[in-house]
Design an enzyme around this catalytic site. Structure first.
Site: not given
Length: 345
Positions: A104, A175, A311
């Site tokens: 991320h 998310h 996601e």
């Protein structure tokens, strides 16, 4: 659209909560810190409205947010092997934050920890963020925007746009952790899931794909027919052991870049269902296997498998796998994508 103060950062910047509401009793609430989806209120089969996303009541709790509750991830979602990649022969080094890998983008200065500029308009709000060349290791001066819209068809629509002046990875996502029984509904193992995905990308230790695109048929990873999440999550299957349950990228069948239905999930007790639409090639299904115990909204204690993520994004480590669809964009091509979470109740 309603705007109200949510908190103030340590630097004295005011953070606002934006509320969208439709005619059917749904509400979506976002903040300009991290362009985070904080609350999503949805009626059940009896008309009872409950918040179906995990999160926090206070701004300060989002400063840590180790599970990325509701966060907008930018510039790149998911994992990159060995925290490095090359474009046109130039190697770029990223933050090593997940074993030897990158997850991320950056835990402390990624998009989910930045203050975005908000522009409300009608029943929508657009959040914008600029990230300079080289920051977090990613090349290019990058501009990101995400527009949240709540429709009277009970759709929370997320429209993404990103541009860059140099070739780079553009792979944002949201998310959000959902629990259709309510954010305080406990474990999500009774939810029933269907995915439009006959294949997935198997992983090695550290959740990095092997590069293979493998069939789900005959494995506990198969959701091509509706199945209760808890039915096989503890099965004796190496892919489940490696990531403590479901945390895999699923390859959308017949992907052509057009917006399409790719997932449906329902919770029998509440009667709520959610459909997911995307124009991207992959969807990461994460069953909340590693949610660290934390006190969330309404003093609810969240833990392992109290929420799930769906996601929409490019495959993990796509930049290092030539056979995967590419998330590399440049000055001549912007990233433009839509994800829709549609609710039925």
């Amino acid at each position: 659209m309603k705007k109200e103060l949510f908190g103030t950062t340590g630097e004295g910047r005011e953070i606002f909560l934006y509320t969208l509401e439709n005619k059917n009793g749904m509400k979506a609430q976002m903040i300009d810190y991290g362009a985070i989806l904080v609350n999503l209120l949805v009626p059940d089969k009896d008309g009872k409205v409950q918040d179906v996303t995990l999160g926090y009541d206070k701004l300060e709790d989002y400063y840590t947010n180790g599970s990325f509750f509701g966060a907008t991830i930018a510039p790149n979602a998911n994992r990159i092997a060995n925290a490095a990649f090359a474009i046109d022969g130039v190697t770029y080094k990223l933050d090593v934050n997940d074993g030897p890998n990158n997850l991320h983008s950056h835990f402390d200065i990624g998009g989910h920890k930045r203050v975005w500029e908000a522009q409300p308009e009608g029943n929508a709000v657009t959040f914008s963020l600029e990230l300079p060349d080289g920051e977090m290791g990613f090349p290019g001066n990058k501009k990101f925007s995400i527009t949240y819209t709540l429709t009277d068809e009970n759709e929370l629509r997320l429209d993404y746009h990103a541009s860059t002046d140099k070739k780079t990875i553009l792979n944002p996502t949201n998310h959000a952790y959902f629990n259709l029984a309510g954010h305080d509904g406990g474990r999500i193992i009774d939810h029933v899931l269907w995915l439009k995905a006959g294949h997935y990308t198997p992983v090695v230790q550290g959740a990095i794909p092997t590069g293979e695109i493998a069939p789900v048929a005959g494995t506990p990873i198969d959701f091509t027919k509706e199945k209760r999440i808890g039915d096989e999550i503890e099965a004796d299957f190496e892919q489940l052991r490696l990531v403590s349950g479901y945390d895999h990228n699923f390859v959308i069948d017949d992907w052509n870049g057009e917006l399409q239905l790719v997932a449906r999930i329902s919770e029998p007790g509440s009667g709520r269902s959610m459909e997911v639409y995307t124009d991207l090639p992959g969807i990461q299904f994460y069953a909340g296997n590693c949610i660290a115990e934390t006190t969330g909204k309404g003093n609810t204690v969240y833990g392992v498998r109290h929420g799930f993520c769906l996601e929409t994004d490019y495959f993990p480590n796509a930049v290092n796998e030539e056979s995967f669809p590419s998330a590399v964009y440049g000055p001549e091509k912007d990233f433009i994508s839509t994800t829709i979470y549609k609710f039925l109740f």
